[in-house]
Design an enzyme around this catalytic site. Sequence first.
Site, PDB file in Angstrom:
ATOM      1  N   PRO A 120       0.824  -1.209   0.000  1.00 48.62           N
ATOM      2  CA  PRO A 120       0.000   0.000   0.000  1.00 48.62           C
ATOM      3  C   PRO A 120       0.860   1.262   0.000  1.00 48.62           C
ATOM      4  CG  PRO A 120      -0.738  -1.551   1.658  1.00 48.62           C
ATOM      5  CD  PRO A 120       0.581  -2.046   1.161  1.00 48.62           C
ATOM      6  N   GLU A 121       0.512   2.192  -0.845  1.00 47.80           N
ATOM      7  CA  GLU A 121       1.212   3.460  -0.903  1.00 47.80           C
ATOM      8  C   GLU A 121       0.451   4.467  -0.039  1.00 47.80           C
ATOM      9  OE1 GLU A 121       3.761   4.249  -3.306  1.00 47.80           O
ATOM     10  OE2 GLU A 121       3.765   2.432  -4.512  1.00 47.80           O
TER      11      GLU A 121
ATOM     12  N   LYS B 131       2.017   6.043   5.680  1.00 47.37           N
ATOM     13  CA  LYS B 131       1.433   4.724   5.466  1.00 47.37           C
ATOM     14  C   LYS B 131       0.719   4.195   6.707  1.00 47.37           C
ATOM     15  CE  LYS B 131       4.969   3.633   2.149  1.00 47.37           C
ATOM     16  NZ  LYS B 131       6.149   2.805   1.921  1.00 47.37           N
TER      17      LYS B 131
ATOM     18  N   ASN C  65       6.787   1.904  -3.017  1.00 44.13           N
ATOM     19  CA  ASN C  65       7.729   1.356  -3.985  1.00 44.13           C
ATOM     20  C   ASN C  65       7.294   1.543  -5.439  1.00 44.13           C
ATOM     21  OD1 ASN C  65      10.278   0.141  -4.115  1.00 44.13           O
ATOM     22  ND2 ASN C  65       9.308  -1.757  -4.804  1.00 44.13           N
TER      23      ASN C  65
ATOM     24  N   ARG D 289      14.650  -3.236  -2.535  1.00 42.74           N
ATOM     25  CA  ARG D 289      13.294  -3.251  -3.080  1.00 42.74           C
ATOM     26  C   ARG D 289      13.346  -3.273  -4.601  1.00 42.74           C
ATOM     27  NH1 ARG D 289       9.392  -1.348   0.182  1.00 42.74           N
ATOM     28  NH2 ARG D 289       8.093  -2.426  -1.319  1.00 42.74           N
TER      29      ARG D 289
END
Length: 274
Positions: free
Chosen positions: A2-3, A50, A167, A252
């Site tokens: 989740p962004e 977040k 990401n 990542r």
Amino acid sequence: MPEGDTIHKIANFLEPRLVGETIIDASPARTNLSRRCVGRQVLEVFARGKHLFIGFDNNIAIRSHLGMHGSWHRYPPGGSWQRPRSQLSVALTTSNWEYVCFNAREVEVVRTPSVRERIVHGRLGPDLIADTVESSDLVRRAREILDNDALLVDALLDQRVASGIGNVYKSEILFIEQFSPSIPLPDIDDQGLGRCFETAAELLRRNLGGGRRVTRFEPDQAGLLWVYGRTDLPCLRCDTAIRGQRMGYHHRGTYWCPSCQSDGAPVTQTQRRE
Ligand SMILES: [Zn+2]
């Protein structure tokens, strides 16, 4: 993962439905969390980067971080859940609905003043969606907080610098601003770094409306994202094969076009901290 915009959408959904409601049941039962929430009225629901906070009238809040796999669902009381009970992180029941969080990375009860304190004292940077921030301030934070061996990708993902960039946006911002993801942070000038944060804020805001995440606003069907997840597919701007590699402090997944993003350090230079 989740962004920041995902969490804001969840907060935007929950806030008008939960604020003013009294929690009549909470799971898991007989925990610190359920003991402190049941019978309390919800005063506020807000996102910070977040993190999602649900605040109650007894100066406590539930803080949840969804991590890679977490989600919030809403069900009618007694309705069957789409996930097994073993994946439950927290459930809050009002007189009309049950709000259930599954697979969160972190759920904890925090005292509300300490939430504000943490924000003020910088554990979470300014929220790119909610706050009005000068990009020069974010650049200063990035330079202060990160070490000299950090990469530009590390600065974008570091929630102490600015909260909200996840990401997916990381790779998309770098494509739009034409920076190679392997550029060491000290090698990018303040202006370029500031532009990355401005682009991030713009993308996050443009994606608040719901629907699929879009970073490529072109009148064709070629794709909603420029590079994320497109390893070996042709660049939507120049046809060069997109590359994908893990990099940065947290290894990542990172995607980029070696032609469009060729400035700065050589793209083979990665993972400086291995
Ligand atoms: Zn390209």
